[in-house]
Design an enzyme around this catalytic site. Structure first.
Site, mmCIF file in Angstrom:
data_model
loop_
_atom_site.group_PDB
_atom_site.id
_atom_site.type_symbol
_atom_site.label_atom_id
_atom_site.label_comp_id
_atom_site.label_asym_id
_atom_site.label_seq_id
_atom_site.Cartn_x
_atom_site.Cartn_y
_atom_site.Cartn_z
ATOM 1 N N GLN A 251 0.825 -1.210 0.000
ATOM 2 C CA GLN A 251 0.000 0.000 0.000
ATOM 3 C C GLN A 251 0.864 1.267 0.000
ATOM 4 O O GLN A 251 0.400 2.333 0.416
ATOM 5 C CB GLN A 251 -0.950 -0.002 1.196
ATOM 6 C CG GLN A 251 -1.945 -1.143 1.164
ATOM 7 C CD GLN A 251 -2.997 -1.054 2.250
ATOM 8 O OE1 GLN A 251 -3.858 -0.171 2.249
ATOM 9 N NE2 GLN A 251 -2.931 -1.973 3.197
ATOM 10 N N ARG A 606 -10.493 -1.847 -0.946
ATOM 11 C CA ARG A 606 -11.423 -0.975 -0.212
ATOM 12 C C ARG A 606 -12.828 -1.589 -0.166
ATOM 13 O O ARG A 606 -13.663 -1.171 0.626
ATOM 14 C CB ARG A 606 -11.544 0.406 -0.874
ATOM 15 C CG ARG A 606 -10.274 1.245 -1.006
ATOM 16 C CD ARG A 606 -9.528 1.387 0.271
ATOM 17 N NE ARG A 606 -8.481 0.373 0.357
ATOM 18 C CZ ARG A 606 -7.798 0.082 1.451
ATOM 19 N NH1 ARG A 606 -8.072 0.712 2.573
ATOM 20 N NH2 ARG A 606 -6.860 -0.835 1.452
#
Length: 745
Positions: A251, A606
């Site tokens: 990330q 997400r």
């Protein structure tokens, strides 16, 4: 209360390991904040460590406050004594107490961007450069960018880093900026950490005193640290070596603002006795979502392996929809939302639409408005509220109605032409006195005294535009007229000269605005400028629902960068096409492509319940029709994980050929669900042909109005469906020949 009772085995190991260096690889949705706060509480309650001995930093005030609340909830009031701050506030704490040892007075000021811009404005005026032409905000952003990326604490060669900026010496401005900060006893945000590292390196008593105070260190979001932050943590923890860093290399998506992924990848080189614990139980997403994200990210070379397991179990497959064009893509997203709301009880607030660049929001906003679906744009303005779009609309409104004094006020010195408030006031006074419009005063030379040069320039621009507008529709297309205005007004040049990421985004937004003009004239071939403005007024009127409940039940839209740290039941990751996502500016280097892939991984992870990937076969622009190639990130997901759909297309013809061409999916099973008319696995790929209906042959050199010179490398199709693949310096692109304005070079 048993602190370990509700932790999974790896979370428990991370909490109980308190001595020596520790790397916690926290996969997406794995509960890292829970681990950090429980570890702090465990140190205090089980290891009897004084809260004053614990140092914990993260990146945002919001994250630090959330961490503080959770620790106090676990430990009681004693938790308030733990040092929990952002990197910047930790630096302020240190410099206020010890900064005088390197010449920084205790009462130093901290300059935010507004303060920086005031300093820079003064320097520009001293250098006799108009701050309206060279914006201080752009200079401030460039200085911050240099400090984020440069290893200033290691004595980087600034003369090699500072750009050739505009028509002046940027190095001179950079030196003068820092000299004025020293005179003002001020530091900017970048300096806070850089000066802290300088202090820790050069003053042994300060370093020793802080090392004696803090014995246990916890660094959150370690993958986002830059070089100075890395050194700050390294120096402070070098004596006790009880440093715990938490993060996810998959990330790391902020290299453009200085984040260095090597900090987390090389942690075990910095601490050869480090223990590594991976948090791989995901509490957010269903397993098909995690499997799809994992297949994408595994194509990165520079990463640490993880195998995320969904605590929520199995769920619906990830859906990939190929739409016929950009409006088909947006309509598919909206129709899918409506179906999920009616059949499964989802609400608008459960949906998020992600895109790679801000300009992509325009088509989705158009379709959402037409369907009366409330939405909010996170991290930015709605498309027609953006400054550059309002500027272009003001130009068009004024050209359509020269009596529009509100639009005139917005554009008369945009971009800067040296027309100040005093001149504008004189124009208004003359208009009132003579009983005419302000444009009459300008166009008829009614201003007393010598008119500024900028007035003559503005008069010429508007006069030219009015003449050009008289040929719309008819001799000139409306989209060509707006493109000409964008250039002739100097607006494009002013954005290009500032050479910043922000202005590159603004140019993209204006180009997307011109696409909206093109869409209008496609439907209304004889449409006038006034009719276009009338239609746009429906998009720019205030539509915020008065009912607070309705306002809170809005669809969320944002770039993928802004999505990090968030979660939604249903996510649409849109524009999944080569040169869009991954972005064309990032695919030329391994580092750039791997960061784009990490960004895609962030976007997919997400989603909690449903994940939709969408792309368009063609995107229509004022330059012509651009045939789009499916993103490699979709091709990296095995067939069996994707439920394939089409919207406005006939089939998935060519999909398997694409996969073979790029080396993906040779050993993957047949899709579970696919249209009956899709080609079989054994069907041979059609060979490309050269067709007599094309005006070009392979290896012909051609000129494209947007991409410049290129070489024809493939010709396919026949009649109106001839497709040309052209190799430009920025890469290969495919167009429908009929709709593409090409010239032989």
């Amino acid at each position: 209360m048993d602190l370990l009772e509700n932790l999974n085995p790896n979370q428990r190991k991370a909490v109980e390991h308190t001595e020596g260096p520790l790397l916690i690889l926290a996969g997406a949705g794995s509960g890292k904040t829970r681990v950090i706060t429980h570890r702090i509480a465990y140190l205090m309650r089980e290891k009897h460590v004084s809260p004053y001995r614990i140092f914990a930093v993260t990146f945002t005030n919001k994250a630090a406050e959330e961490m503080r609340k959770r620790v106090i909830g676990l430990t009681g009031p004693e938790g308030t004594s733990v040092f929990m701050k952002t990197f910047h506030s930790a630096s302020v704490y240190i410099l206020r107490r010890f900064g005088e040892r390197i010449g920084i007075e205790k009462n130093f000021s901290i300059y935010d961007q507004g303060d920086q811009e005031q300093v820079i404005k003064g320097i520009l005026e001293k250098m006799r450069i108009d701050p309206k032409k060279v914006k201080p905000s752009s200079i401030a952003s460039k200085i911050s960018e240099i400090k984020d990326k440069a290893d200033l604490v290691d004595g980087a060669r600034l003369d090699l880093l500072l750009p050739d900026y505009y028509a002046f010496d940027f190095q001179e401005l950079y030196r003068e900026y820092h000299q004025r900060l020293r005179q003002n006893n001020a530091l900017d945000f970048n300096d806070l950490i850089i000066k802290t590292v300088e202090l820790l390196r050069n003053d042994a008593p300060t370093l020793g005193e802080l090392q004696s105070r803090w014995q246990y260190f916890m660094i959150d979001e370690y993958q986002d640290t830059n070089h100075a932050q890395y050194l700050m943590a390294l120096l402070l923890s070098s004596q006790s070596r009880n440093i715990c860093v938490v993060g996810d290399d998959d990330q790391s998506i902020y290299s453009w603002r200085g984040a260095d992924i090597r900090n987390i990848l090389d942690f075990e080189k910095d601490y050869d006795d480090a223990r590594v614990i991976t948090l791989d139980e995901n509490y957010r997403s269903r397993q098909p979502i995690l499997d799809s994200a994992s297949h994408v990210i595994r194509n990165n070379v520079h990463r640490k392996e993880k195998n995320l397991k969904a605590c929520k179990g199995e769920g619906e497959p990830v859906v990939w929809c190929r739409a016929n064009n950009e409006y088909g893509e947006a309509e598919y997203v909206v129709s899918t939302m409506q179906t999920l709301k009616s059949r499964e009880g989802f609400h608008n607030r459960d949906f998020a639409v992600f895109y790679r660049t801000n300009a992509q929001s325009r088509v989705f906003e158009d379709v959402l408005r037409r369907n009366n679906i409330p939405y909010r744009v996170v991290g930015g303005l709605k498309f027609y509220d953006r400054r550059e779009i309002k500027d272009m609309l003001a130009y068009l409104k004024f050209i359509a109605n020269p009596h529009d004094s509100v639009s005139l006020a917005r554009i008369i010195n945009t971009p800067a032409r040296g027309i100040g408030d005093a001149t504008v006031g004189k124009i208004r006074d003359a208009a009132v006195k003579e009983g005419v419009s302000e444009w009459d005063v300008i166009s008829q030379g009614m201003l007393s005294g010598r008119a500024p040069k900028g007035i003559e320039e503005f008069r010429g621009i508007i006069g030219h535009a009015q003449m050009m507008a008289s040929g719309v529709p008819g001799a000139m297309k409306l989209s060509d007229f707006v493109l000409d205005l964008f250039q002739a007004s100097g607006y494009r040049k002013s954005l290009e000269e500032e050479n910043s990421i922000e202005n590159a985004s603004r140019i993209e937004n204006v180009e997307e605005f011109i696409n909206s003009v093109y869409n209008f004239e496609t439907v209304n071939p004889q449409g006038t400028l006034a009719e276009f403005l009338q239609e746009i007024s429906l998009f720019t009127s205030e539509e915020d629902p008065l009912d607070p409940e309705a306002r809170d039940n809005s669809l969320t839209m944002m770039t993928v960068h802004n999505a990090k740290g968030l979660e939604f039941p249903v996510v649409f990751l849109t524009g999944m096409e080569e040169n869009t996502f991954p972005h064309r500016l990032s695919i030329d280097t391994e580092e750039g492509l791997e960061e784009e892939r990490r960004l895609c991984y962030v976007g997919i992870t997400r989603a909690m319940e449903r994940m939709y990937l969408t792309n368009a076969d063609i995107r229509r622009t004022y330059y012509g029709v651009d045939y789009k190639e499916t993103s490699r990130f979709i091709r990296e997901i095995p067939d069996g994980l994707l439920e394939k759909r089409t919207y406005g297309n006939d089939s998935f013809n060519g999909y398997r050929q694409e996969r073979r061409q790029f080396g993906f999916g040779a050993d993957l099973k047949k899709p579970d669900r696919v249209r009956d008319d899709a080609p079989s696995e054994s069907a041979p790929a059609p060979a490309p042909e050269e067709h007599g209906s094309s005006a070009y042959r392979k290896l012909d050199r051609v000129m494209h109005p947007k991409y410049g010179a290129g070489t024809v490398i493939k010709i396919e199709g026949a009649g109106d469906n001839v497709k040309l693949t052209i190799l430009f310096t920025t890469g290969a692109k495919t167009f429908l020949e009929k709709y593409t304005p090409l010239e032989k070079a």
